[in-house]
Write a protein that holds these residues in place. Structure first.
Motif, short mmCIF file in Angstrom:
data_model
loop_
_atom_site.label_atom_id
_atom_site.label_comp_id
_atom_site.label_asym_id
_atom_site.label_seq_id
_atom_site.Cartn_x
_atom_site.Cartn_y
_atom_site.Cartn_z
N LYS A 280 0.82 -1.20 0.00
CA LYS A 280 0.00 0.00 0.00
C LYS A 280 0.86 1.25 0.00
CE LYS A 280 -3.70 2.23 2.62
NZ LYS A 280 -4.58 2.15 3.81
N ASN A 281 1.95 1.19 0.81
CA ASN A 281 2.87 2.34 0.86
C ASN A 281 3.55 2.55 -0.48
OD1 ASN A 281 2.28 2.76 3.54
ND2 ASN A 281 4.06 1.64 4.31
N ILE A 282 3.92 1.45 -1.13
CA ILE A 282 4.58 1.56 -2.44
C ILE A 282 3.63 2.22 -3.45
CG2 ILE A 282 5.41 0.22 -4.41
CD1 ILE A 282 6.53 -1.80 -2.34
N GLU A 283 2.40 1.73 -3.50
CA GLU A 283 1.43 2.30 -4.45
C GLU A 283 1.16 3.76 -4.13
OE1 GLU A 283 -1.93 -0.22 -4.06
OE2 GLU A 283 -0.98 -1.93 -5.10
N GLU A 284 1.05 4.08 -2.85
CA GLU A 284 0.80 5.46 -2.45
C GLU A 284 1.95 6.38 -2.85
OE1 GLU A 284 -0.24 7.96 1.65
OE2 GLU A 284 0.00 5.78 1.70
N ASN B 90 12.28 -3.13 -0.78
CA ASN B 90 13.23 -4.03 -0.10
C ASN B 90 12.58 -4.67 1.14
OD1 ASN B 90 15.32 -3.53 -1.91
ND2 ASN B 90 16.10 -1.77 -0.75
N GLY B 91 11.88 -3.84 1.89
CA GLY B 91 11.17 -4.37 3.06
C GLY B 91 10.11 -5.38 2.67
N LEU B 92 9.41 -5.09 1.56
CA LEU B 92 8.38 -6.01 1.08
C LEU B 92 8.99 -7.34 0.69
CD1 LEU B 92 5.50 -6.61 0.20
CD2 LEU B 92 6.02 -5.54 -2.01
N ALA B 93 10.12 -7.31 0.00
CA ALA B 93 10.78 -8.56 -0.41
C ALA B 93 11.18 -9.38 0.81
CB ALA B 93 12.00 -8.25 -1.28
#
Length: 231
Positions: free
Chosen positions: A68-72, A101-104
């Motif tokens: 969500k943060n990435i998309e935002e 990176n955190g998501l991965a």
């Protein structure tokens, strides 16, 4: 091997035999405790499974939040580019890189937790089946033990009754033998009393001048002559 070595070996053998005897005598109790121990291990495994599943859930939620943060922030970067502020857009892109990176990392952790959950679930299911089967076998063993204990008690009572019967028969024979001996003694005493009485009477008659002997030869001859004499 010298005598001391042999003695030590013998003592060790005795200790082992004693230990085996104790284990055999407490086999069912030990078996029950082992089943309880297995149940406790299973409970701890389930607790571990619950903890791993909780960690997996947290990792999944972090992944959703990071996505969500990435998309935002991608939207922020696009707006910065629209305004021609490339520097701000680059700063936002840098922030997006951190999120990715955190998501991965969280996705990798989530996948690892998922695999652990799958393996642990399978292990727990198998353990539950094994414990259930073990408890059934323990129940069968206990039932068999109770039956054999009852059979042993019956056999022991039967053996004891046979032994008591033999003892009773032996006692009866001894009583009969003792009674027969007493009866023989009574008869012998009676015969001795009769014989003693006859001898005493004969002695008294002879002392009084009364003969107890049968007729003499002369008496018998005179009787015969009297029978032949004419009347």
């Amino acid at each position: 091997m010298n005598i001391w070595s042999k003695m030590i070996t013998a003592l060790r053998g005795g200790v082992n035999e004693a230990g085996e005897a104790i284990v055999d005598s407490q086999a069912l109790r030990i078996l029950d405790q082992e089943v309880r121990d297995a149940g406790e291990e299973l409970k701890r495994s389930k607790d571990s499974l619950a903890e791993i599943m909780a960690r997996q859930k947290l990792a999944e939620e972090k992944c959703k939040q990071l996505q969500k943060n990435i998309e935002e922030h991608e939207g922020y970067a696009a707006k910065a580019l629209e305004k021609g502020d490339e520097k701000l857009a680059l700063e936002v892109a840098s922030r997006i890189a951190e999120f990715e990176n955190g998501l991965a990392s969280e996705q990798e952790a989530s996948e690892g937790f998922a695999q652990s959950v799958t393996k642990l679930r399978a292990a727990i299911d198998q353990a539950e089946k094994n414990i259930k089967r073990l408890k059934q076998q323990v129940d069968t063993v206990k039932a068999t033990e109770n039956v054999q204990r009852a059979q042993a008690a019956v056999a022991e009572r039967h053996s004891g009754s046979d032994s008591k019967m033999r003892t009773a028969m032996e006692s009866l024979e001894r009583i009969k033998e003792r009674q027969a001996l007493k009866d023989a003694q009574f008869k012998a005493a009676d015969e001795m009393a009769k014989t003693s009485g006859d001898d005493s009477l004969k002695a008294k008659l002879e002392a009084a001048g009364i003969t107890t002997n049968g007729p003499s030869a002369e008496d018998i001859l005179a009787r015969i002559k009297n029978k032949k004499a004419p009347e």
